[in-house]
Design a protein around this motif. Structure first.
Motif, PDB file in Angstrom:
ATOM      1  N   HIS A  81       0.812  -1.216   0.000  1.00  0.00           N
ATOM      2  CA  HIS A  81       0.000   0.000   0.000  1.00  0.00           C
ATOM      3  C   HIS A  81       0.849   1.271   0.000  1.00  0.00           C
ATOM      4  O   HIS A  81       0.324   2.364   0.235  1.00  0.00           O
ATOM      5  CB  HIS A  81      -0.943  -0.012   1.202  1.00  0.00           C
ATOM      6  CG  HIS A  81      -1.912  -1.156   1.165  1.00  0.00           C
ATOM      7  ND1 HIS A  81      -2.983  -1.203   0.293  1.00  0.00           N
ATOM      8  CD2 HIS A  81      -1.954  -2.316   1.874  1.00  0.00           C
ATOM      9  CE1 HIS A  81      -3.653  -2.323   0.479  1.00  0.00           C
ATOM     10  NE2 HIS A  81      -3.055  -3.019   1.424  1.00  0.00           N
ATOM     11  N   ASP A 129     -11.386   4.878   5.218  1.00  0.00           N
ATOM     12  CA  ASP A 129     -11.153   3.910   4.153  1.00  0.00           C
ATOM     13  C   ASP A 129      -9.954   3.017   4.468  1.00  0.00           C
ATOM     14  O   ASP A 129      -9.960   1.809   4.195  1.00  0.00           O
ATOM     15  CB  ASP A 129     -10.949   4.605   2.811  1.00  0.00           C
ATOM     16  CG  ASP A 129      -9.737   5.535   2.814  1.00  0.00           C
ATOM     17  OD1 ASP A 129      -9.508   6.231   3.832  1.00  0.00           O
ATOM     18  OD2 ASP A 129      -9.005   5.567   1.813  1.00  0.00           O
ATOM     19  N   ARG A 133      -9.850  -1.109   5.000  1.00  0.00           N
ATOM     20  CA  ARG A 133      -8.936  -1.954   4.221  1.00  0.00           C
ATOM     21  C   ARG A 133      -8.060  -2.804   5.135  1.00  0.00           C
ATOM     22  O   ARG A 133      -7.845  -3.992   4.911  1.00  0.00           O
ATOM     23  CB  ARG A 133      -8.063  -1.076   3.321  1.00  0.00           C
ATOM     24  CG  ARG A 133      -7.167  -1.865   2.368  1.00  0.00           C
ATOM     25  CD  ARG A 133      -6.339  -0.943   1.495  1.00  0.00           C
ATOM     26  NE  ARG A 133      -7.183   0.008   0.793  1.00  0.00           N
ATOM     27  CZ  ARG A 133      -7.087   1.331   0.922  1.00  0.00           C
ATOM     28  NH1 ARG A 133      -6.197   1.848   1.749  1.00  0.00           N
ATOM     29  NH2 ARG A 133      -7.868   2.126   0.246  1.00  0.00           N
ATOM     30  N   GLU A 136     -10.034  -5.696   6.705  1.00  0.00           N
ATOM     31  CA  GLU A 136     -10.316  -6.767   5.745  1.00  0.00           C
ATOM     32  C   GLU A 136      -9.090  -7.624   5.483  1.00  0.00           C
ATOM     33  O   GLU A 136      -9.162  -8.857   5.436  1.00  0.00           O
ATOM     34  CB  GLU A 136     -10.844  -6.166   4.439  1.00  0.00           C
ATOM     35  CG  GLU A 136     -12.244  -5.571   4.558  1.00  0.00           C
ATOM     36  CD  GLU A 136     -12.678  -4.841   3.307  1.00  0.00           C
ATOM     37  OE1 GLU A 136     -11.807  -4.623   2.422  1.00  0.00           O
ATOM     38  OE2 GLU A 136     -13.860  -4.462   3.208  1.00  0.00           O
ATOM     39  N   GLU A 137      -7.930  -6.989   5.317  1.00  0.00           N
ATOM     40  CA  GLU A 137      -6.724  -7.727   4.955  1.00  0.00           C
ATOM     41  C   GLU A 137      -6.052  -8.398   6.145  1.00  0.00           C
ATOM     42  O   GLU A 137      -5.199  -9.266   5.970  1.00  0.00           O
ATOM     43  CB  GLU A 137      -5.738  -6.802   4.232  1.00  0.00           C
ATOM     44  CG  GLU A 137      -6.260  -6.310   2.897  1.00  0.00           C
ATOM     45  CD  GLU A 137      -5.207  -5.581   2.088  1.00  0.00           C
ATOM     46  OE1 GLU A 137      -3.996  -5.850   2.286  1.00  0.00           O
ATOM     47  OE2 GLU A 137      -5.590  -4.749   1.243  1.00  0.00           O
TER      48      GLU A 137
END
Length: 330
Positions: A81, A129, A133, A136-137
């Motif tokens: 990221h 946001d 993320r 979720e990861e």
């Protein structure tokens, strides 16, 4: 789902309050703390590695301390990221620690994870946001409880299951810590440090050193990273770096980190910095290193003498010359 949780306890203000808020609901909590050579809170007994256990003792909970190891370096080299303004892979770093927390949660039989995250407090990893993320990861969807900002997010699984009372969780947002300090007084807490703590990877100078290291070293070690925190750094050639101590403490630290085939350099006949040369040492490198040591030792005269040791102790006298330390500084 049971009434046991893992708290990611940094030892800072937000993490201690998040942990305390959950403990107030009768939840059994164990703390997990990660140490890193990149933590900025490292001075005295309030440093990251020292403060978190003190915080855990005040709370009366068990703590496990683990080091971000060589697997973390691979993330640092190529973060999925990206970086922040420096070499800080904040989102990937958070995913890394939460994945480790997931493993620890399974080890001790806990049902969810507590963090001190506050919505909007950190510009890269605590945006809405980014938080979504990261969750979720990390493999912890619905299992991360953020007590300080819980009401800004959908109910978590422990809340849905009735294990946690959502009304007792908070709605803090942004960078102000006024409400946090009010909670500190209410709970009579004293053992926390570095309330706005951060990471050296966000510092432009330190980030430059990390970039240089990754560009020049094929195999980066924890020793390499530890050295980045010490002294003045100079790139003398593509494969040769010199580190000079800035004071007695750093000189001693360099000496303690030295081992062959690296070379330790010491001033001879003058007071100046200790130097550590990684990899090779030829006549040109020796001359440049000696003159840099003379510059910071304020040596005047036609010659300077230094001692070297890479397993063999030698003494060298080289001509002094005008130098520009900024030219090779990292």
């Amino acid at each position: 789902m049971n009434r046991k949780a893992v708290s990611l306890l940094s030892g800072g203000l937000d993490s201690i309050l998040a942990t305390k808020l959950i403990m107030e609901q009768g939840i059994e909590v164990e703390a997990l703390h990660f140490t890193s050579v990149f933590c900025t809170c490292t001075k005295g007994d309030r440093g990251c590695g020292m403060q978190a256990p003190r915080t855990a003792r005040e709370l009366g909970i068990k703590i496990t301390v683990r080091m971000k190891g060589l697997d973390y370096l691979e993330i640092l080299k190529k973060p999925r990221h990206g970086y922040g303004r420096g070499m800080n892979p904040c989102i990937d770093c958070r995913i890394y620690t939460l994945k480790k927390a997931r493993e620890f949660m399974d080890e001790i039989g806990a049902s969810f994870v507590i963090t001190g995250e506050v919505l909007g407090q950190r510009p890269m990893s605590q945006r809405r946001d980014a938080i979504k993320r990261i969750e979720e990861e990390s493999g912890l969807h619905g299992l991360i409880v953020r007590p300080l900002s819980a009401k800004h997010f959908p109910p978590t699984e422990p809340e849905k299951a009735g294990i946690l009372d959502r009304e007792k969780l908070l709605d803090i947002e942004g960078r102000s810590r006024k409400r946090q300090y009010e909670l500190v007084e209410n709970f009579h807490l004293t053992e926390f440090g570095c309330p706005a703590g951060g990471c050296l990877l966000t510092d432009p100078v330190f980030a430059g050193r990390v970039k240089d290291l990754f560009a020049q070293a094929a195999d980066v070690t924890m020793k390499d990273l530890t050295l980045l925190r010490i002294g003045r750094h100079f790139r003398l050639s593509a494969d040769v770096k010199l580190v000079l101590g800035r004071n007695r403490g750093e000189n001693d630290r360099l000496a303690s980190l030295w081992s062959p085939p690296d070379t330790i350099l010491r001033p001879h006949g003058f007071k100046g910095p200790t130097g550590l040369v990684r990899t090779g040492l030829d006549a040109r490198v020796l001359g440049e290193a000696a003159n840099l040591m003379a510059f910071y030792g304020k040596v005047s005269g036609p010659e300077v003498t230094i001692e070297s040791d890479n397993g063999t102790h030698l003494c060298h006298t080289v001509p002094t010359k005008l130098i520009d330390p900024e030219g090779s500084a990292i």
